[in-house]
Scaffold this motif. Structure first.
Motif, PDB file in Angstrom:
ATOM      1  N   TYR A 197     -13.363  11.447  -1.081  1.00  0.00           N
ATOM      2  CA  TYR A 197     -12.781  11.456   0.257  1.00  0.00           C
ATOM      3  C   TYR A 197     -12.333  12.849   0.664  1.00  0.00           C
ATOM      4  O   TYR A 197     -11.301  13.013   1.302  1.00  0.00           O
ATOM      5  CB  TYR A 197     -11.588  10.495   0.321  1.00  0.00           C
ATOM      6  CG  TYR A 197     -11.992   9.062   0.161  1.00  0.00           C
ATOM      7  CD1 TYR A 197     -12.545   8.369   1.216  1.00  0.00           C
ATOM      8  CD2 TYR A 197     -11.837   8.416  -1.055  1.00  0.00           C
ATOM      9  CE1 TYR A 197     -12.919   7.050   1.082  1.00  0.00           C
ATOM     10  CE2 TYR A 197     -12.214   7.095  -1.202  1.00  0.00           C
ATOM     11  CZ  TYR A 197     -12.753   6.421  -0.132  1.00  0.00           C
ATOM     12  OH  TYR A 197     -13.126   5.127  -0.280  1.00  0.00           O
ATOM     13  N   GLN A 242      -9.729  10.979  -6.489  1.00  0.00           N
ATOM     14  CA  GLN A 242     -10.804  10.522  -5.616  1.00  0.00           C
ATOM     15  C   GLN A 242     -10.741  11.197  -4.245  1.00  0.00           C
ATOM     16  O   GLN A 242     -11.769  11.451  -3.627  1.00  0.00           O
ATOM     17  CB  GLN A 242     -10.758   9.014  -5.460  1.00  0.00           C
ATOM     18  CG  GLN A 242     -11.999   8.438  -4.840  1.00  0.00           C
ATOM     19  CD  GLN A 242     -12.020   6.926  -4.893  1.00  0.00           C
ATOM     20  OE1 GLN A 242     -11.058   6.302  -5.313  1.00  0.00           O
ATOM     21  NE2 GLN A 242     -13.115   6.347  -4.450  1.00  0.00           N
ATOM     22  N   LEU A 243      -9.534  11.506  -3.760  1.00  0.00           N
ATOM     23  CA  LEU A 243      -9.401  12.209  -2.487  1.00  0.00           C
ATOM     24  C   LEU A 243     -10.076  13.571  -2.517  1.00  0.00           C
ATOM     25  O   LEU A 243     -10.684  13.996  -1.540  1.00  0.00           O
ATOM     26  CB  LEU A 243      -7.920  12.392  -2.131  1.00  0.00           C
ATOM     27  CG  LEU A 243      -7.252  11.310  -1.323  1.00  0.00           C
ATOM     28  CD1 LEU A 243      -5.783  11.632  -1.166  1.00  0.00           C
ATOM     29  CD2 LEU A 243      -7.889  11.126   0.014  1.00  0.00           C
ATOM     30  N   PHE A 276       0.721   4.198  -1.420  1.00  0.00           N
ATOM     31  CA  PHE A 276       0.144   5.526  -1.212  1.00  0.00           C
ATOM     32  C   PHE A 276      -0.111   5.782   0.273  1.00  0.00           C
ATOM     33  O   PHE A 276       0.210   6.856   0.780  1.00  0.00           O
ATOM     34  CB  PHE A 276      -1.156   5.668  -2.014  1.00  0.00           C
ATOM     35  CG  PHE A 276      -1.758   7.039  -1.884  1.00  0.00           C
ATOM     36  CD1 PHE A 276      -1.205   8.107  -2.565  1.00  0.00           C
ATOM     37  CD2 PHE A 276      -2.854   7.268  -1.081  1.00  0.00           C
ATOM     38  CE1 PHE A 276      -1.741   9.374  -2.448  1.00  0.00           C
ATOM     39  CE2 PHE A 276      -3.396   8.518  -0.954  1.00  0.00           C
ATOM     40  CZ  PHE A 276      -2.839   9.580  -1.648  1.00  0.00           C
ATOM     41  N   ILE A 277      -0.675   4.812   0.975  1.00  0.00           N
ATOM     42  CA  ILE A 277      -0.932   4.977   2.406  1.00  0.00           C
ATOM     43  C   ILE A 277       0.389   5.116   3.166  1.00  0.00           C
ATOM     44  O   ILE A 277       0.492   5.902   4.113  1.00  0.00           O
ATOM     45  CB  ILE A 277      -1.759   3.794   2.947  1.00  0.00           C
ATOM     46  CG1 ILE A 277      -3.085   3.673   2.196  1.00  0.00           C
ATOM     47  CG2 ILE A 277      -1.995   3.914   4.428  1.00  0.00           C
ATOM     48  CD1 ILE A 277      -3.998   4.856   2.356  1.00  0.00           C
ATOM     49  N   ILE A 334      -6.088   7.951  -7.134  1.00  0.00           N
ATOM     50  CA  ILE A 334      -6.348   8.107  -5.697  1.00  0.00           C
ATOM     51  C   ILE A 334      -6.425   9.583  -5.345  1.00  0.00           C
ATOM     52  O   ILE A 334      -7.300  10.005  -4.580  1.00  0.00           O
ATOM     53  CB  ILE A 334      -5.269   7.387  -4.871  1.00  0.00           C
ATOM     54  CG1 ILE A 334      -5.392   5.879  -5.064  1.00  0.00           C
ATOM     55  CG2 ILE A 334      -5.379   7.738  -3.396  1.00  0.00           C
ATOM     56  CD1 ILE A 334      -4.268   5.080  -4.443  1.00  0.00           C
ATOM     57  N   ASP A 387      -8.942   1.438 -10.302  1.00  0.00           N
ATOM     58  CA  ASP A 387      -7.631   1.973 -10.664  1.00  0.00           C
ATOM     59  C   ASP A 387      -6.909   2.391  -9.383  1.00  0.00           C
ATOM     60  O   ASP A 387      -7.401   3.226  -8.637  1.00  0.00           O
ATOM     61  CB  ASP A 387      -7.807   3.169 -11.603  1.00  0.00           C
ATOM     62  CG  ASP A 387      -6.489   3.682 -12.136  1.00  0.00           C
ATOM     63  OD1 ASP A 387      -5.460   2.996 -11.948  1.00  0.00           O
ATOM     64  OD2 ASP A 387      -6.486   4.768 -12.736  1.00  0.00           O
ATOM     65  N   MET A 388      -5.753   1.805  -9.127  1.00  0.00           N
ATOM     66  CA  MET A 388      -5.020   2.068  -7.890  1.00  0.00           C
ATOM     67  C   MET A 388      -3.815   2.977  -8.112  1.00  0.00           C
ATOM     68  O   MET A 388      -2.914   3.015  -7.303  1.00  0.00           O
ATOM     69  CB  MET A 388      -4.552   0.750  -7.266  1.00  0.00           C
ATOM     70  CG  MET A 388      -5.671  -0.170  -6.864  1.00  0.00           C
ATOM     71  SD  MET A 388      -6.803   0.572  -5.691  1.00  0.00           S
ATOM     72  CE  MET A 388      -5.840   0.526  -4.223  1.00  0.00           C
ATOM     73  N   SER A 389      -3.805   3.724  -9.213  1.00  0.00           N
ATOM     74  CA  SER A 389      -2.683   4.627  -9.440  1.00  0.00           C
ATOM     75  C   SER A 389      -2.784   5.825  -8.504  1.00  0.00           C
ATOM     76  O   SER A 389      -3.853   6.160  -7.987  1.00  0.00           O
ATOM     77  CB  SER A 389      -2.656   5.089 -10.900  1.00  0.00           C
ATOM     78  OG  SER A 389      -3.793   5.887 -11.164  1.00  0.00           O
ATOM     79  N   VAL A 390      -1.651   6.481  -8.297  1.00  0.00           N
ATOM     80  CA  VAL A 390      -1.611   7.617  -7.379  1.00  0.00           C
ATOM     81  C   VAL A 390      -2.472   8.767  -7.901  1.00  0.00           C
ATOM     82  O   VAL A 390      -3.155   9.447  -7.131  1.00  0.00           O
ATOM     83  CB  VAL A 390      -0.155   8.058  -7.143  1.00  0.00           C
ATOM     84  CG1 VAL A 390      -0.091   9.317  -6.306  1.00  0.00           C
ATOM     85  CG2 VAL A 390       0.634   6.954  -6.476  1.00  0.00           C
ATOM     86  N   MET A 449       0.862  -1.182   0.000  1.00  0.00           N
ATOM     87  CA  MET A 449       0.000   0.000   0.000  1.00  0.00           C
ATOM     88  C   MET A 449       0.897   1.231   0.000  1.00  0.00           C
ATOM     89  O   MET A 449       1.052   1.905   1.007  1.00  0.00           O
ATOM     90  CB  MET A 449      -0.906   0.008   1.220  1.00  0.00           C
ATOM     91  CG  MET A 449      -1.853  -1.129   1.288  1.00  0.00           C
ATOM     92  SD  MET A 449      -2.851  -0.993   2.773  1.00  0.00           S
ATOM     93  CE  MET A 449      -3.912  -2.378   2.576  1.00  0.00           C
TER      94      MET A 449
END
Length: 177
Positions: free
Chosen positions: A147, A138-139, A53-54, A135, A129-132, A51
């Motif tokens: 988010y 979406q944030l 990004f986290i 993310i 899609d898990m690209s930065v 993970m």
């Protein structure tokens, strides 16, 4: 025992030891440094869990933001080199009993309801899609699955840390006679 299990145990032991040292150290600057190592270990655990990004958020917000502000506020106080007062024994015993009871309750609940199966990572499925960049979009999104509220909570956390540093940096008025 697999290598990934060994890495997990090493990271967990590092986090637990540095966390305990952060709480039990008598020098406030050393406590802040142990907290820095503990939070870095948690970021390492996020990296181990794939993970990225986290883990980057953990490093930027907590290690790079909160701990640095705590260290700066320690340096701004006049009592940065003094030892902390020894803990009160009755509260230490109560705290130890509360931690033991919490640990026992957690073990019972995990034994009763916990299912610890880690699925194998699948990168060829048509999931999200898990690209930065995805993310980040979406944030800051205000749609149903956005988010923006947790993003603002993090900014309020950093603001509270800055205010705490300012409060700690204010010199106490000396008693004038």
């Amino acid at each position: 025992m697999e290598a990934s299990v060994v890495v997990f145990y090493i990271l967990s032991a590092f986090i637990l030891v540095t966390g305990a040292l952060a709480v039990t150290s008598r020098k406030i600057f050393r406590s802040a440094i142990w907290l820095l190592f503990c939070l870095t270990g948690i970021a390492g655990l996020y990296f181990w869990l794939d993970m990225q990004f986290i883990a980057a958020v953990q490093i930027v917000v907590y290690v790079g933001g909160i701990v640095v502000l705590i260290i700066f506020s320690i340096f701004l106080t006049q009592q940065s080199g003094k030892e902390l007062p020894p803990p009160i024994r009755s509260s230490a015993v109560f705290s130890a009993l509360a931690v033991c009871a919490g640990f026992l309750l957690t073990c019972i609940l995990l034994g009763q309801y916990g299912r610890f199966r880690v699925p194998e990572p699948r990168y060829d499925y048509g999931g999200p899609d898990m690209s930065v960049s995805a993310i980040g979009t979406q944030l800051l999104s205000t749609t149903e699955h956005g988010y923006v509220l947790p993003f603002e909570v993090v900014s309020i956390l950093l603001l509270a840390a800055m205010i705490g540093c300012i409060v700690l940096a204010i010199k106490p008025k000396s008693d004038e006679k």
